[in-house]
Design an enzyme around this catalytic site. Sequence first.
Site, short mmCIF file in Angstrom:
data_model
loop_
_atom_site.label_atom_id
_atom_site.label_comp_id
_atom_site.label_asym_id
_atom_site.label_seq_id
_atom_site.Cartn_x
_atom_site.Cartn_y
_atom_site.Cartn_z
N GLU A 1 0.83 -1.19 0.00
CA GLU A 1 0.00 0.00 0.00
C GLU A 1 0.87 1.25 0.00
O GLU A 1 2.00 1.24 0.47
CB GLU A 1 -0.96 0.02 1.18
CG GLU A 1 -0.38 0.53 2.47
CD GLU A 1 -0.02 -0.58 3.44
OE1 GLU A 1 -0.22 -1.76 3.12
OE2 GLU A 1 0.47 -0.24 4.53
N CYS B 1 8.65 -8.04 6.18
CA CYS B 1 9.95 -7.57 6.66
C CYS B 1 10.57 -8.67 7.51
O CYS B 1 9.86 -9.36 8.26
CB CYS B 1 9.79 -6.30 7.49
SG CYS B 1 11.36 -5.65 8.11
N CYS C 1 10.45 -6.55 14.43
CA CYS C 1 10.30 -5.67 15.59
C CYS C 1 9.02 -6.08 16.32
O CYS C 1 8.00 -6.38 15.69
CB CYS C 1 10.24 -4.21 15.15
SG CYS C 1 11.75 -3.71 14.32
N CYS D 1 5.49 -4.29 15.57
CA CYS D 1 5.18 -3.92 14.18
C CYS D 1 4.43 -5.05 13.48
O CYS D 1 4.90 -6.19 13.46
CB CYS D 1 6.49 -3.62 13.44
SG CYS D 1 6.27 -3.39 11.67
N1 SAH Z 1 11.58 -0.53 8.39
C1 SAH Z 1 11.72 0.86 8.49
C2 SAH Z 1 10.64 1.66 7.79
C3 SAH Z 1 9.24 1.12 7.86
S1 SAH Z 1 8.47 1.12 9.43
C4 SAH Z 1 11.85 1.28 9.96
O1 SAH Z 1 11.64 0.45 10.83
O2 SAH Z 1 12.20 2.42 10.19
C5 SAH Z 1 8.07 2.84 9.61
C6 SAH Z 1 7.94 3.27 11.05
O3 SAH Z 1 6.76 2.73 11.64
C7 SAH Z 1 9.10 2.86 11.94
O4 SAH Z 1 9.55 3.94 12.72
C8 SAH Z 1 8.44 1.81 12.80
O5 SAH Z 1 9.14 1.63 13.98
C9 SAH Z 1 7.06 2.35 12.97
N2 SAH Z 1 6.06 1.41 13.44
C10 SAH Z 1 5.98 0.12 13.14
N3 SAH Z 1 4.90 -0.43 13.76
C11 SAH Z 1 4.29 0.56 14.44
C12 SAH Z 1 3.12 0.63 15.26
N4 SAH Z 1 2.36 -0.44 15.46
N5 SAH Z 1 2.80 1.81 15.80
C13 SAH Z 1 3.54 2.91 15.57
N6 SAH Z 1 4.65 2.92 14.80
C14 SAH Z 1 5.03 1.74 14.25
FE1 SF4 Z 2 10.60 -4.10 9.66
FE2 SF4 Z 2 8.50 -3.16 11.00
FE3 SF4 Z 2 10.90 -3.30 12.19
FE4 SF4 Z 2 10.50 -1.49 10.23
S1 SF4 Z 2 9.47 -1.54 12.22
S2 SF4 Z 2 12.27 -2.86 10.48
S3 SF4 Z 2 9.07 -2.65 8.89
S4 SF4 Z 2 9.67 -5.04 11.46
#
Ligand code: SAH
Ligand code: SF4
Length: 374
Positions: free
Chosen positions: A98, A120, A124, A127
């Site tokens: 998306e 990914c 994390c 996420c």
């Molecule tokens: N992988 C990269 C970019 C994609 S994630 C990264 O981790 O930076 C984009 C952002 O969304 C990151 O800062 C991530 O930590 C945040 N993010 C992921 N899941 C989230 C959630 N459930 N609530 C708020 N932010 C979130």
């Molecule tokens: Fe991957 Fe989500 Fe961690 Fe970004 S925040 S590196 S998308 S697992």
Amino acid sequence: MTLDTVTPRTNLLGLTREEMETFFVSLGEKKFRAAQVMKWIHHEGCDDFESMTNLSKALRTRLEELAEVRGPRVVYEGASQDGTRKWVLEVEDGSYVETVLIPAEGGKRRTLCVSSQVGCSLDCSFCSTGKQGFQRNLTSAEVIGQVWVASNSFGARRDTNRPVTNVVMMGMGEPLMNYNAVVPAMKLMLDDNGYGLSKRRVTLSTSGVVPMIDKLGDELDVSLAISLHAANDELRNELVPLNRKYNIATLLDSCRRYLDKCDDTRMLTIEYTLMKDVNDQQLHAQELATLLGDLPCKINLIPFNPFPHSGYEKPSRNQVMRFQHWLEELGHTAPVRMTRGDDIDAACGQLVGRVKDRTKRHERYIQSIQIDAD
Ligand code: SAH
Ligand code: SF4
């Protein structure tokens, strides 16, 4: 025609200027054809060689045989009352990604949130993309294809009034784990024959793939956002498992090297997702302020966006404000943007249930960040 006689046509959508020049030289053509064709593709949104009227008929016929301009297929396009637009795109193997365009400053700024991978691998803990596992890297055509689709939806000839003014690589995936596709796509975002965006308006967000931050700094000086979320290694190891490989000190050192390579005064963006009782207490704010010290940065506080079975909760609005206040008292700028209505989600969810949760999360996320206005 049997299958083994079919040679795939080159998809020109994802080629950088250098790659496009090499392509035309290999056809015995002059290099300047590259700029002409790039303008058709990226300025005009054109995907059919027949319409490229400044090329000879013979060259157009040849291109039709050897090449193509193939973007992702739009499965869903939605617009919300606040001007947010969203696309669900089908990429090569039937996966979905998306792309969300968020307007700000009365429509002067339109930020596109671009995905780099399907899923990914970095897992994390908070996420939903990470929870779904890794499917595959997007190609450079699929990455820039998101900008192409979003721009095309505003019609052609858009160099005076850009439909997309800023790009953040903050959609699905870790962009630095797909370096070889993401860098060419970002070069196209910056190229005048591509989308002509200034390097300050293109932001790569990473959870901290240190060697790739160094590599990126040798090649490009786009803006950098770091997903920090914790100011000590113990907690960050838990939230961002990649921290076990590249700890906070190593990560911040690479950020300093990156900023040193930029030829202007650039600020880092530090992303800090606030999770109730996990990293939202006064002690955490103090630790964060001390850690960042005089690093030129702006902290983006992001209230956690809940999803089923995440195990985390969003802090109250008051707690978010308190956290912001503590940071500000300690001398750090920390904007928070509360989420807006998401009236396109329902429709989108009905149409493509498979991507509903992620779509919703990313839209809320992108609404809650503030990237350099520049
Ligand atoms: N992988 C990269 C970019 C994609 S994630 C990264 O981790 O930076 C984009 C952002 O969304 C990151 O800062 C991530 O930590 C945040 N993010 C992921 N899941 C989230 C959630 N459930 N609530 C708020 N932010 C979130
Ligand atoms: Fe991957 Fe989500 Fe961690 Fe970004 S925040 S590196 S998308 S697992």
